[in-house]
Design a protein around this motif. Structure first.
Motif, mmCIF file in Angstrom:
data_model
loop_
_atom_site.group_PDB
_atom_site.id
_atom_site.type_symbol
_atom_site.label_atom_id
_atom_site.label_comp_id
_atom_site.label_asym_id
_atom_site.label_seq_id
_atom_site.Cartn_x
_atom_site.Cartn_y
_atom_site.Cartn_z
ATOM 1 N N THR A 58 69.114 63.571 -14.405
ATOM 2 C CA THR A 58 70.472 63.232 -14.008
ATOM 3 C C THR A 58 70.635 63.343 -12.500
ATOM 4 O O THR A 58 71.203 62.456 -11.835
ATOM 5 N N SER A 61 68.850 60.604 -10.595
ATOM 6 C CA SER A 61 69.574 59.334 -10.707
ATOM 7 C C SER A 61 70.696 59.265 -9.679
ATOM 8 O O SER A 61 70.915 58.223 -9.039
ATOM 9 N N ALA A 64 69.161 58.766 -6.319
ATOM 10 C CA ALA A 64 68.713 57.377 -6.160
ATOM 11 C C ALA A 64 69.835 56.494 -5.642
ATOM 12 O O ALA A 64 69.615 55.590 -4.824
ATOM 13 N N GLN A 90 64.857 56.692 -19.966
ATOM 14 C CA GLN A 90 65.389 57.371 -18.784
ATOM 15 C C GLN A 90 64.533 57.068 -17.550
ATOM 16 O O GLN A 90 65.055 56.767 -16.470
ATOM 17 N N THR A 93 64.928 53.500 -16.414
ATOM 18 C CA THR A 93 66.209 53.329 -15.725
ATOM 19 C C THR A 93 66.129 53.855 -14.296
ATOM 20 O O THR A 93 66.593 53.201 -13.349
ATOM 21 N N LEU A 94 65.531 55.039 -14.121
ATOM 22 C CA LEU A 94 65.381 55.591 -12.777
ATOM 23 C C LEU A 94 64.484 54.703 -11.912
ATOM 24 O O LEU A 94 64.733 54.530 -10.718
ATOM 25 N N VAL A 97 66.944 51.771 -10.924
ATOM 26 C CA VAL A 97 68.038 52.060 -9.987
ATOM 27 C C VAL A 97 67.523 52.587 -8.649
ATOM 28 O O VAL A 97 68.228 52.501 -7.638
ATOM 29 N N SER A 98 66.300 53.122 -8.620
ATOM 30 C CA SER A 98 65.732 53.594 -7.358
ATOM 31 C C SER A 98 64.958 52.509 -6.628
ATOM 32 O O SER A 98 64.447 52.755 -5.525
#
Length: 300
Positions: A58, A61, A64, A90, A93-94, A97-98
């Motif tokens: 979390t 994220s 990021a 997870q 997704t990271l 988004v990063s």
């Protein structure tokens, strides 16, 4: 002494107060602005004398979204605590988004109380970690997954989201036992340990070479990184030291640079600086690192 390594900052062990969400993100952003290469976060589900308590995935994220260049990594995520299908999503997704800046550092864990709280048998942690890593690799392959394991059964499973990075984010495997090193060779892109001096790094490299022949994997394909504990000159720790200090007790700036140089020569590509300081001191400590250490490190 110049080195070929990168430097990261671990956001553990400061025990961040519940009101410090902004301070955490500002610390990560300052690390980026100062030119550090990684922000790293550990993983605890129960209170720990050395841990911050913030959830690593979390938090990373959020970081990021607050940063644009600095790389992110778990150091480490206790993989047996979570179902691998959830971790695959997870991490993917990271990775997205990063913008591909995330590396998944994983390990088996050790805290029997945490395993018990999650209803897990601590004696199965190695077997679970091996199986879950195989599942992650399969789920990131881009193909529907059939898997029949001891702890996981999948039938034509298709992840909800595919990672940005082909094959998924880089996996770093932690641990210094032969089982951990075999795991790194079988599943990892890197090894992430707690080697405090060059002799420990050379020992890991020597053992990886032997095990690599056994598993038919070139150990030179693995990037080696480690956590090192640092109290910069002029700063004081806010609690018991979690381990041996980089450069030794009360090391000077030159002694710290020499220690980093020897670690780089031994084969480390990145050192995560774990500074056991009051959270309010971290910004000034990062400024010291950027002024006194970074100029004498040669970036890969």
């Amino acid at each position: 002494m110049a080195s070929t390594m990168q430097l990261g900052i671990s956001l553990e062990p400061p025990r961040w107060p519940s009101s410090a969400g902004g301070m955490v993100l500002q610390t990560a952003l300052r690390a980026e602005q100062l030119g550090l290469h990684y922000v790293l976060m550990s993983d605890h589900v129960l209170t720990s004398a050395n841990g911050s308590g913030l959830d690593s995935m979390t938090l990373l994220s959020a970081i990021a979204g607050a940063t644009s260049k600095i790389r992110l990594a778990t150091s480490i995520l206790v993989l047996p605590y979570r179902h691998p299908v959830a971790v695959a999503g997870q991490a993917a997704t990271l990775d997205i988004v990063s913008g591909g800046r995330f590396s998944l550092g994983v390990g088996t864990g050790w805290n029997a109380k945490e395993f018990a709280a999650l209803g897990l048998d601590v004696r199965q942690r190695g077997a679970r970690t091996d199986e879950y890593l195989a599942v992650l690799r399969a789920l990131w392959s881009g193909e529907p997954v059939d898997f029949a394991g001891r702890f996981t059964t999948l039938s034509k499973a298709e992840p909800a989201i595919a990672p940005r990075t082909k094959g998924g984010p880089a996996i770093w495997v932690g641990g210094s036992s032969d089982a951990a090193l075999r795991r790194a060779l079988r599943f990892g892109d890197g090894w992430h340990g707690s080697a405090a001096d060059e002799a420990a790094v050379r020992d890991v490299r020597s053992r990886l070479a032997v095990l690599g022949e056994e598993l038919d994997r070139d150990p030179e394909q693995l990037k080696l990184s480690s956590v090192c504990f640092l109290v910069p000159p002029g700063f004081e720790t806010n609690g018991p030291l979690p381990g041996s200090l980089l450069g030794g007790p009360a090391a000077s700036t030159q002694q710290l640079l020499d220690a980093l140089g020897r670690l780089g020569a031994a084969g480390l590509s990145m050192v995560s600086l774990w500074m056991p300081l009051d959270p309010h001191q971290l910004s000034d400590a990062l400024g010291w690192v950027a002024t006194e250490l970074l100029p004498d490190l040669r970036v890969i």
